[in-house]
Enzyme design. Sequence first.
Site, mmCIF file in Angstrom:
data_model
loop_
_atom_site.group_PDB
_atom_site.id
_atom_site.type_symbol
_atom_site.label_atom_id
_atom_site.label_comp_id
_atom_site.label_asym_id
_atom_site.label_seq_id
_atom_site.Cartn_x
_atom_site.Cartn_y
_atom_site.Cartn_z
ATOM 1 N N ASP A 170 0.833 -1.202 0.000
ATOM 2 C CA ASP A 170 0.000 0.000 0.000
ATOM 3 C C ASP A 170 0.872 1.259 0.000
ATOM 4 O O ASP A 170 2.090 1.177 0.115
ATOM 5 C CB ASP A 170 -0.936 -0.036 1.210
ATOM 6 C CG ASP A 170 -2.311 0.546 0.924
ATOM 7 O OD1 ASP A 170 -2.431 1.358 -0.019
ATOM 8 O OD2 ASP A 170 -3.266 0.195 1.633
ATOM 9 N N GLU A 203 0.284 -0.101 -5.328
ATOM 10 C CA GLU A 203 -0.710 0.969 -5.398
ATOM 11 C C GLU A 203 -0.018 2.281 -5.805
ATOM 12 O O GLU A 203 -0.512 3.375 -5.530
ATOM 13 C CB GLU A 203 -1.443 1.097 -4.064
ATOM 14 C CG GLU A 203 -1.970 -0.233 -3.553
ATOM 15 C CD GLU A 203 -3.361 -0.161 -2.970
ATOM 16 O OE1 GLU A 203 -3.838 0.950 -2.700
ATOM 17 O OE2 GLU A 203 -3.974 -1.236 -2.786
ATOM 18 N N TRP A 204 1.068 2.157 -6.485
ATOM 19 C CA TRP A 204 1.938 3.253 -6.881
ATOM 20 C C TRP A 204 1.183 4.354 -7.631
ATOM 21 O O TRP A 204 1.206 5.525 -7.200
ATOM 22 C CB TRP A 204 3.085 2.655 -7.667
ATOM 23 C CG TRP A 204 4.160 3.535 -8.197
ATOM 24 C CD1 TRP A 204 4.200 4.897 -8.248
ATOM 25 C CD2 TRP A 204 5.397 3.081 -8.761
ATOM 26 N NE1 TRP A 204 5.371 5.324 -8.812
ATOM 27 C CE2 TRP A 204 6.130 4.227 -9.135
ATOM 28 C CE3 TRP A 204 5.947 1.821 -8.982
ATOM 29 C CZ2 TRP A 204 7.390 4.147 -9.729
ATOM 30 C CZ3 TRP A 204 7.193 1.746 -9.577
ATOM 31 C CH2 TRP A 204 7.915 2.898 -9.947
ATOM 32 N N PRO A 205 0.500 4.065 -8.746
ATOM 33 C CA PRO A 205 -0.175 5.172 -9.445
ATOM 34 C C PRO A 205 -1.284 5.822 -8.630
ATOM 35 O O PRO A 205 -1.491 7.037 -8.720
ATOM 36 C CB PRO A 205 -0.710 4.524 -10.726
ATOM 37 C CG PRO A 205 -0.564 3.071 -10.570
ATOM 38 C CD PRO A 205 0.401 2.792 -9.476
ATOM 39 N N LEU A 206 -2.003 5.045 -7.825
ATOM 40 C CA LEU A 206 -3.078 5.597 -7.009
ATOM 41 C C LEU A 206 -2.557 6.666 -6.059
ATOM 42 O O LEU A 206 -3.166 7.731 -5.895
ATOM 43 C CB LEU A 206 -3.756 4.474 -6.215
ATOM 44 C CG LEU A 206 -4.768 4.885 -5.139
ATOM 45 C CD1 LEU A 206 -5.933 5.638 -5.758
ATOM 46 C CD2 LEU A 206 -5.262 3.668 -4.373
ATOM 47 N N TYR A 207 -1.417 6.407 -5.448
ATOM 48 C CA TYR A 207 -0.900 7.330 -4.444
ATOM 49 C C TYR A 207 -0.060 8.454 -5.040
ATOM 50 O O TYR A 207 0.495 9.278 -4.301
ATOM 51 C CB TYR A 207 -0.127 6.564 -3.371
ATOM 52 C CG TYR A 207 -1.077 5.890 -2.413
ATOM 53 C CD1 TYR A 207 -1.597 6.577 -1.325
ATOM 54 C CD2 TYR A 207 -1.508 4.583 -2.624
ATOM 55 C CE1 TYR A 207 -2.490 5.984 -0.453
ATOM 56 C CE2 TYR A 207 -2.407 3.971 -1.761
ATOM 57 C CZ TYR A 207 -2.896 4.681 -0.680
ATOM 58 O OH TYR A 207 -3.803 4.092 0.170
ATOM 59 N N ASP A 233 -10.596 2.788 -3.704
ATOM 60 C CA ASP A 233 -11.039 1.477 -3.213
ATOM 61 C C ASP A 233 -12.466 1.192 -3.679
ATOM 62 O O ASP A 233 -13.318 2.085 -3.708
ATOM 63 C CB ASP A 233 -11.043 1.455 -1.684
ATOM 64 C CG ASP A 233 -9.647 1.385 -1.096
ATOM 65 O OD1 ASP A 233 -8.661 1.410 -1.849
ATOM 66 O OD2 ASP A 233 -9.546 1.320 0.150
#
Length: 422
Positions: A170, A203-207, A233
Site C-alpha cells: 500500500d 498501489e503506486w499510481p493511485l498514491y 477502493d
Amino acid sequence: MKLENGIQQPGFLLALRFLALVLWSFPGARALDNGLAMTPTMGWLHWERFMCNVDCQEEPDSCISEKLFMQMAELMDSDGWKDVGYEYLCIDDCWMAPKRDSKGRLQADPKRFPGGIQGLANYVHSKGLKLGIYADVGNKTCAGFPGSFGYYDIDAQTFADWGVDLLKFDGCHCDSMEHLENGYKHMSLALNRTGRSIVYSCEWPLYMWPFRKFMPNYTEIRQYCNHWRNFDDVYDSWQSIKNILDWTSSNQKRIIDVAGPGGWNDPDMLVIGNFGLSWDQQVTQMALWAIMAAPLLMSNDLRHISPQAKALLQDKDVIAINQDPLGKQGYRLRKEDNIEVWERPLSDLAWAVAMVNLQEIGGPRFYTISIASLGQGMACIPDCIITQLLPVKRKLGFYQWTSDLKIQINPTGTVLLRLAAN
C-alpha cells in the site's frame, strides 16, 4: 462478390484476420522479470468485506485472525474455488502487532495469529493454495500499523522466510514523490533478491494523486510491479462500480497498452456475493472485470455465499476470458444513449464483447449493433459463431460480417458475448 481490385472477398478478409493476430500478438511494455502473473491473479482478499475488525472477543467469526483465513482456505479447497483458478488467499491490513520485534522484523498480532504467519502459510500451502500478505511503503500502514519505510530489505526477507507468495504494498503515509517511487522500486528489487517467487501488487499510481504535478509512468511501473491500483477502493455499491468503469474508460488510452502478461491494471476487488449489488450489477462487475483483464480477487464471505453468486464467480467461460493467454486488456468501444459496448481481443482470433445498460429506470432495453463494427472490423470475418455467456449461457448462432446483432439488456445489467470463427 469481388472487391474492386479483383480479390475474392473471403480470402482477403481472412488475410486481414491473420494480420490482426500478428498485430495483437506484439508484446507490450517490458514486464517485471519475476515470471509471475502471466495471467491476472485470482484469489480472495479480506479488506472490503472484513476491513480492520480486530475485536475477536465481540466478533470472533469476522475479526482479522488466523481462524478466518484458515476457514477461507478450507472452503477455497473444498468448494471448487481452487479448481477454477482462485489460488491466492490474501491478508490485507491489520494483521500486524503494533510494534516490530527486537530484531526489527514485522510480527503478527500474537492473540489473533497465535501460530504466526509462517504457520498460516504452511496451512494454506497444505490446501494447494498460496498466501498473500499486506505491508505499506510509508512510515505506517493505512490503519496505523508499522510501515516498511527504512525496512524494505528486512521485510522482504521476512515475507520470504515465512513462505509468503504475494505482497500487496500500500501507499499510505508517504511524504514525498521520491519516497513513494523509490520505496516501490526498492521493495520490488528486495523481493526478487530473496529468491522466492512473490507476486508484487502495487498501489503506486493511485498514491501519485496527492502529487498533482506528476503523472504515472506506466511503462516504468510495469517494470517493477505485477499489478497496480489506479483508482479509489471499491465499495459494495453500484456507484462504486460505475465510478471504476468511468475512470477506466476515461483513461483507457493511457493504461490499456501497458497491460499484459506479467503486469495488469487492477480495478480492485470483486464484491459479488455481498449486500450492495443487485444480481444484474453483479453480472456487470464479473463481465467487465473479465473484459478488463483484471485480477479477480474476491472480497466476500465464502462461508455464507448464495449458490447464484458462487456460480457466477466460478463461471469457467467468463474466467477463460479473464485468463485468456493473449493477455490484451479490453476497452470501451462506444457509449450512446446509456448503453456502453466494451470489447477485448482473445487468442485464436476470438473476441469478447460486453454490452452494458446503464439506464436505471424502466425495464430491459433492446440494443442493435452492426457486426462489422466489432473487433475493429475483424471480429467476424467473413462470419462467426456468437455465444452469450452472461447473464445466462446460450448460443445465439451464426452471423455474417454484414449482419446486425440485436440484444436485450436489463437495467444496470450486462450481456457478455464471445465471438469465434465458424
